[in-house]
Design a protein around this motif. Sequence first.
Motif, PDB file in Angstrom:
ATOM      1  N   LEU A  41       0.839  -1.196   0.000  1.00  0.00           N
ATOM      2  CA  LEU A  41       0.000   0.000   0.000  1.00  0.00           C
ATOM      3  C   LEU A  41       0.875   1.248   0.000  1.00  0.00           C
ATOM      4  CD1 LEU A  41      -2.735  -0.955   2.617  1.00  0.00           C
ATOM      5  CD2 LEU A  41      -2.919  -0.982   0.125  1.00  0.00           C
ATOM      6  N   THR A  42       0.432   2.236  -0.733  1.00  0.00           N
ATOM      7  CA  THR A  42       1.137   3.514  -0.769  1.00  0.00           C
ATOM      8  C   THR A  42       0.108   4.636  -0.679  1.00  0.00           C
ATOM      9  OG1 THR A  42       1.023   3.630  -3.188  1.00  0.00           O
ATOM     10  CG2 THR A  42       2.980   2.578  -2.234  1.00  0.00           C
ATOM     11  N   GLY A  43       0.604   5.847  -0.506  1.00  0.00           N
ATOM     12  CA  GLY A  43      -0.286   7.000  -0.532  1.00  0.00           C
ATOM     13  C   GLY A  43      -0.356   7.730   0.792  1.00  0.00           C
ATOM     14  N   ARG A  44      -1.369   8.562   0.914  1.00  0.00           N
ATOM     15  CA  ARG A  44      -1.547   9.408   2.083  1.00  0.00           C
ATOM     16  C   ARG A  44      -2.971   9.263   2.602  1.00  0.00           C
ATOM     17  NH1 ARG A  44      -2.034  15.892   1.562  1.00  0.00           N
ATOM     18  NH2 ARG A  44      -3.693  15.111   0.194  1.00  0.00           N
ATOM     19  N   VAL A  74       2.769   4.239   3.438  1.00  0.00           N
ATOM     20  CA  VAL A  74       1.546   5.025   3.619  1.00  0.00           C
ATOM     21  C   VAL A  74       1.802   6.092   4.683  1.00  0.00           C
ATOM     22  CG1 VAL A  74      -0.886   4.993   4.288  1.00  0.00           C
ATOM     23  CG2 VAL A  74       0.083   3.078   3.000  1.00  0.00           C
ATOM     24  N   SER A  75       1.523   7.329   4.334  1.00  0.00           N
ATOM     25  CA  SER A  75       1.661   8.438   5.279  1.00  0.00           C
ATOM     26  C   SER A  75       0.294   8.728   5.901  1.00  0.00           C
ATOM     27  CB  SER A  75       2.176   9.682   4.553  1.00  0.00           C
ATOM     28  OG  SER A  75       2.106  10.822   5.394  1.00  0.00           O
ATOM     29  N   VAL A  76       0.188   8.555   7.213  1.00  0.00           N
ATOM     30  CA  VAL A  76      -1.052   8.863   7.934  1.00  0.00           C
ATOM     31  C   VAL A  76      -0.883  10.201   8.636  1.00  0.00           C
ATOM     32  CG1 VAL A  76      -2.699   8.125   9.689  1.00  0.00           C
ATOM     33  CG2 VAL A  76      -1.549   6.413   8.259  1.00  0.00           C
ATOM     34  N   GLN A  77      -1.675  11.164   8.226  1.00  0.00           N
ATOM     35  CA  GLN A  77      -1.635  12.505   8.813  1.00  0.00           C
ATOM     36  C   GLN A  77      -2.903  12.693   9.631  1.00  0.00           C
ATOM     37  OE1 GLN A  77      -1.254  14.997   5.358  1.00  0.00           O
ATOM     38  NE2 GLN A  77       0.824  14.310   4.907  1.00  0.00           N
ATOM     39  N   ALA A  78      -2.777  12.677  10.951  1.00  0.00           N
ATOM     40  CA  ALA A  78      -3.931  12.719  11.839  1.00  0.00           C
ATOM     41  C   ALA A  78      -4.055  14.086  12.504  1.00  0.00           C
ATOM     42  CB  ALA A  78      -3.818  11.628  12.901  1.00  0.00           C
ATOM     43  N   ARG A  79      -5.293  14.488  12.710  1.00  0.00           N
ATOM     44  CA  ARG A  79      -5.556  15.724  13.442  1.00  0.00           C
ATOM     45  C   ARG A  79      -6.757  15.507  14.345  1.00  0.00           C
ATOM     46  NH1 ARG A  79      -6.756  20.125   8.915  1.00  0.00           N
ATOM     47  NH2 ARG A  79      -6.599  21.456  10.745  1.00  0.00           N
TER      48      ARG A  79
END
Length: 291
Positions: free
Chosen positions: A91-94, A122-127
């Motif tokens: 898996l790849t992506g954001r 995979v880049s997980v950007q959490a807020r």
Amino acid sequence: MRTRLEIGALQALCAIADQGGVTRAAAYLALSQSAVSHKIKRLEEGLGCTLLTRRTGTTPFTDEGERLLGYARRLLALHDEALLNLGQQPLTGRIRLGMTEDISGGGLARILGRFTRRHPEVSVQARVGQSLAIATRLARDELDIGILQVFAHQTLSTDLVLGRDALHWVKSPDLALDLSRPVPFLSFDDSCFYRHWAMEAAQSQPPGLTTVLTCPSIAGILSALHAGLGVGLLHASQIPPGLEVIDAPFPAPPAIAHVVRVSQQARERAVGALVDEIAAELGRPALTRVA
């Protein structure tokens, strides 16, 4: 047919050992205590033996439970290794993830940690934010996944419902209410749908409310509640010892649901994979899938 050892049940068994009991294991796994007990009971029925002693002051495991625990750890290690190494396409992506403060730790943190280790591309950007703000960002395609609260009657057909909870009016036992004047109200900020409901429902009938504090943080609200500064709205799992649930003179709040919601524009395979991980961890089938 031969008994099968379910991965979720083995995870529950290991969590009981690692966390020191069923109650703590349930909190760690982000499950109810009854759900964890049910998993262990099914294991016991399938194997035909007792795994937990269910006596205080002793080791939680029977001899059979200790033996199975050793197998469980080895099986789970192989399970995780297979998932990590045998995926057909990495898996790849954001993934842009929004979540409320009360869900940001514990079980979800563990799920995210494991997911990012399994899928390093995979880049997980959490807020962290309020539910209304998360819902708005999902609609604007500013988030891919939102984990938020809604009133139970407002869930969408595509929502993955993690659980339902009661909403309560609460206060400190030391706070004496003077119903001849508006009741002091402790509120989350303008992005909180609890506040919107309270301003419409409770403010419209005597004695009404007067907002004396707005705070986006649950820690700040709890501190003010314990200090007796006013009344507030909390769902059942947020209410700590030392606060009391009250009814009169307030209207009964609606039930709430904790849901996972996916943006209609989200198309990354990684988004669907993370939703499935959350669903599998909580023991429910995924209701929202991304192609």
